[in-house]
Design a protein around this motif. Structure first.
Motif, short mmCIF file in Angstrom:
data_model
loop_
_atom_site.label_atom_id
_atom_site.label_comp_id
_atom_site.label_asym_id
_atom_site.label_seq_id
_atom_site.Cartn_x
_atom_site.Cartn_y
_atom_site.Cartn_z
N LYS A 295 -22.71 9.17 15.15
CA LYS A 295 -21.88 9.98 14.27
C LYS A 295 -20.94 9.11 13.44
O LYS A 295 -20.68 9.39 12.26
CB LYS A 295 -21.07 10.99 15.09
CG LYS A 295 -20.34 12.02 14.25
CD LYS A 295 -19.69 13.09 15.13
CE LYS A 295 -19.00 14.15 14.27
NZ LYS A 295 -18.36 15.20 15.10
N SER A 296 -20.41 8.05 14.07
CA SER A 296 -19.44 7.20 13.36
C SER A 296 -20.12 6.16 12.47
O SER A 296 -19.53 5.69 11.49
CB SER A 296 -18.52 6.50 14.36
OG SER A 296 -19.26 5.67 15.23
N LYS A 297 -21.37 5.77 12.81
CA LYS A 297 -22.08 4.75 12.04
C LYS A 297 -23.51 5.20 11.75
O LYS A 297 -24.48 4.60 12.23
CB LYS A 297 -22.11 3.42 12.80
CG LYS A 297 -20.72 2.90 13.18
CD LYS A 297 -20.83 1.67 14.06
CE LYS A 297 -19.46 1.20 14.51
NZ LYS A 297 -19.57 0.02 15.44
N PRO A 298 -23.66 6.28 10.97
CA PRO A 298 -25.00 6.86 10.77
C PRO A 298 -26.00 5.91 10.10
O PRO A 298 -27.19 5.98 10.37
CB PRO A 298 -24.73 8.09 9.91
CG PRO A 298 -23.42 7.80 9.25
CD PRO A 298 -22.63 7.00 10.22
N ARG A 299 -25.53 5.03 9.23
CA ARG A 299 -26.47 4.17 8.49
C ARG A 299 -26.92 2.96 9.30
O ARG A 299 -28.07 2.54 9.22
CB ARG A 299 -25.82 3.70 7.18
CG ARG A 299 -25.71 4.82 6.13
CD ARG A 299 -25.15 4.29 4.84
NE ARG A 299 -23.77 3.82 5.00
CZ ARG A 299 -23.06 3.25 4.02
NH1 ARG A 299 -23.61 3.05 2.84
NH2 ARG A 299 -21.82 2.88 4.24
N SER A 300 -26.03 2.41 10.09
CA SER A 300 -26.38 1.19 10.84
C SER A 300 -26.77 1.47 12.29
O SER A 300 -27.13 0.55 13.02
CB SER A 300 -25.19 0.22 10.82
OG SER A 300 -24.05 0.80 11.43
N PHE A 301 -26.73 2.73 12.70
CA PHE A 301 -26.98 3.07 14.11
C PHE A 301 -28.41 2.72 14.52
O PHE A 301 -29.38 3.06 13.85
CB PHE A 301 -26.74 4.56 14.34
CG PHE A 301 -27.16 5.03 15.71
CD1 PHE A 301 -26.36 4.79 16.82
CD2 PHE A 301 -28.37 5.70 15.89
CE1 PHE A 301 -26.74 5.22 18.08
CE2 PHE A 301 -28.75 6.14 17.15
CZ PHE A 301 -27.93 5.89 18.25
N LYS A 302 -28.53 2.01 15.65
CA LYS A 302 -29.81 1.74 16.28
C LYS A 302 -29.64 1.96 17.78
O LYS A 302 -28.87 1.26 18.43
CB LYS A 302 -30.27 0.31 16.00
CG LYS A 302 -30.67 0.06 14.56
CD LYS A 302 -31.20 -1.35 14.37
CE LYS A 302 -31.62 -1.58 12.93
NZ LYS A 302 -32.14 -2.97 12.73
N ASP B 86 -25.39 8.99 27.03
CA ASP B 86 -25.79 9.88 25.94
C ASP B 86 -24.61 10.22 25.03
O ASP B 86 -24.76 10.31 23.81
CB ASP B 86 -26.45 11.16 26.48
CG ASP B 86 -25.84 11.64 27.77
OD1 ASP B 86 -24.77 11.12 28.17
OD2 ASP B 86 -26.44 12.53 28.39
N SER B 87 -23.42 10.37 25.61
CA SER B 87 -22.22 10.64 24.81
C SER B 87 -21.87 9.45 23.93
O SER B 87 -21.49 9.61 22.76
CB SER B 87 -21.03 10.97 25.72
OG SER B 87 -21.27 12.13 26.47
N ASP B 88 -22.02 8.24 24.48
CA ASP B 88 -21.75 7.03 23.70
C ASP B 88 -22.71 6.92 22.51
O ASP B 88 -22.31 6.56 21.40
CB ASP B 88 -21.90 5.78 24.58
CG ASP B 88 -20.79 5.67 25.60
OD1 ASP B 88 -19.69 6.21 25.34
OD2 ASP B 88 -21.01 5.07 26.66
N LEU B 89 -23.97 7.24 22.75
CA LEU B 89 -24.96 7.19 21.67
C LEU B 89 -24.63 8.21 20.58
O LEU B 89 -24.73 7.91 19.38
CB LEU B 89 -26.36 7.45 22.23
CG LEU B 89 -26.97 6.35 23.10
CD1 LEU B 89 -28.27 6.83 23.73
CD2 LEU B 89 -27.21 5.08 22.29
N TYR B 90 -24.24 9.40 21.01
CA TYR B 90 -23.89 10.45 20.04
C TYR B 90 -22.70 10.02 19.18
O TYR B 90 -22.73 10.15 17.94
CB TYR B 90 -23.57 11.74 20.79
CG TYR B 90 -23.03 12.84 19.89
CD1 TYR B 90 -23.91 13.64 19.15
CD2 TYR B 90 -21.66 13.08 19.78
CE1 TYR B 90 -23.42 14.64 18.32
CE2 TYR B 90 -21.17 14.08 18.96
CZ TYR B 90 -22.05 14.86 18.22
OH TYR B 90 -21.56 15.84 17.40
N ASN B 91 -21.66 9.50 19.82
CA ASN B 91 -20.46 9.08 19.08
C ASN B 91 -20.75 7.92 18.14
O ASN B 91 -20.25 7.87 17.00
CB ASN B 91 -19.35 8.70 20.06
CG ASN B 91 -18.84 9.87 20.86
OD1 ASN B 91 -18.89 11.02 20.40
ND2 ASN B 91 -18.35 9.62 22.06
#
Length: 414
Positions: free
Chosen positions: A196-203, A188-193
């Motif tokens: 946060k660092s790649k808000p547009r490309s995050f999947k 869950d921490s990895d997903l959060y980080n």
């Protein structure tokens, strides 16, 4: 009964009876497997087939005792700071700040191997092994930590990209001929980080697959068919925690499965069903054994079974399903509600309505006919016995459904 003295027709009848037992037993066994091992099941069937009913019941009793007294020692190991102690608290169903919990913190807290018995079953122990990869680690930690023969299996905890420490632990366990499960925590921490660092490309699913693939690729160099479980120590229902529990239970020796299933937290309806299945199987085996040994009910399963005994029996099943008084109090506290609101969901609090249910008698008559066809016992001699037996089943079903309603309430309020 001496099988050599049986008439050919009688021998044929005994074979039919053995097949009936096997057929009915298979309908009771859940997807995890049953209390009887394949070897024990074959011995029971062979005993019935040959008319050696005492030998058959002795084998059932040995299996029941093995499942009751079986010990389980689980070693939890990994790099320091990976969340080993937190994971152990989740397995034991207690909070990180509760008395008796494994110590957790932002600095290394486990400096020597520490046993943590399950609060509901001292036969099941989780061993928190010292973290590797710190200045205070042992010179050769892998061999010293893994070489102990008392552990049934290992759980390797990792909280970052697959490391050389992970590889060395996996290889050492493999070389010692032990089973291990690889668990990646802090997902869950990895997903959060990542979000946060790649808000547009995050999947989310893409990130989870990347984490899983990183571990699988490296583990495949050590074991032929690696499996990786992604978990959260703070939200166990997320990711692979349920899959991990189910996989471990399926791969446990038969005699160690019964107690382990009872200790499952009520995180899903499937877990509740697993408990229901294996408790019913045990009660059925006890009843079948007693029906063969006696023409009238004299065993502990049904002897008397007056009101105090019924109340004690119901409380036992409530405890198995996490609905005893202490558990209900804890649930209410965590949800910020009253105990009365939780107990209002439970039909098993009304003992009289369960005992007076007319459907019990109908089920008794049907089952007595089945037992009569297998054992040849007079139907009247076991009717009262199986009336009590079906009260047990009624209690189990009612408490299991209570557990599902409470689980739904927890999910709704959380």
């Amino acid at each position: 009964m001496d099988p050599l003295l049986l008439h050919p027709t009688e021998k044929n009848n005994m074979k039919q009876q053995a097949l009936k037992f096997l057929s009915w037993y298979k309908t009771l066994v859940g997807k995890l497997g049953g209390i009887l091992s394949q070897v024990s099941l074959e011995r029971v069937v062979k005993g019935i087939e040959k008319g050696q009913l005492k030998e058959a019941t002795d084998e059932i009793e040995r299996s029941l005792q093995r499942s009751k007294n079986a010990t389980l020692n689980v070693a939890v190991i990994g790099q320091s700071g990976s969340g080993k102690s937190s994971f152990i608290n989740v397995l034991r169903g207690i909070g990180h700040e509760e008395a008796g919990s494994a110590s957790v913190g932002v600095v290394p807290t486990t400096t020597k191997k520490t046993p943590y018995p399950h609060p509901k079953c001292p036969h099941v122990t989780f061993w928190d092994l010292p973290g590797t990869g710190t200045p205070k680690s042992l010179p050769n930690p892998y061999q010293e930590l893994v070489g102990d023969d008392k552990y049934d299996f290992f759980i390797i905890i990792s909280s970052s990209q697959f490391s050389s420490n992970d590889a060395l632990l996996a290889r050492e366990i493999q070389q010692n001929g032990k089973k291990f499960y690889f668990v990646r925590t802090k997902v869950d921490s990895d997903l959060y980080n990542e979000k946060k660092s790649k808000p547009r490309s995050f999947k989310k699913e893409t990130v989870l697959q990347q984490i899983r693939d990183n571990c699988l690729i490296n583990l495949s160099r050590i074991v032929s068919e690696p499996t990786v479980f992604l978990v959260s120590n703070f939200e166990p229902k997320k990711f692979d925690f349920l899959k991990l529990q189910e996989t471990v239970l399926q791969e446990l020796p038969d005699e160690k499965r019964y107690t382990s299933v009872l200790l499952l937290p009520n995180l899903s309806e499937s877990f509740i069903e697993m408990k229901r299945d294996i408790i019913k199987e045990k009660v059925w085996l006890q009843a079948f054994k007693a029906a063969i040994l006696a023409f009238f009910p004299i065993t502990s399963l049904c002897c008397g079974f007056n009101l105090p005994e019924q109340e004690e029996c119901l409380k036992l099943y409530q405890g198995h399903f996490g609905l005893d008084e202490d558990s209900v109090s804890q649930i209410a506290q965590e949800l910020g509600t009253s105990e009365q609101e939780i107990t209002s969901l439970m039909k098993s609090t009304d003992l009289n309505s369960l005992v007076e249910d007319d459907s019990t008698i109908a089920n008794v008559k049907k089952f007595v006919e089945i037992i009569f066809s297998i054992t040849g016992l007079p139907q009247s001699s076991v009717f009262q016995f199986y009336k009590v037996y079906f009260l047990h089943l009624k209690f189990i079903d009612t408490v299991a459904e209570d557990a599902k309603r409470v689980l739904a309430k927890i999910e709704e309020m959380k």
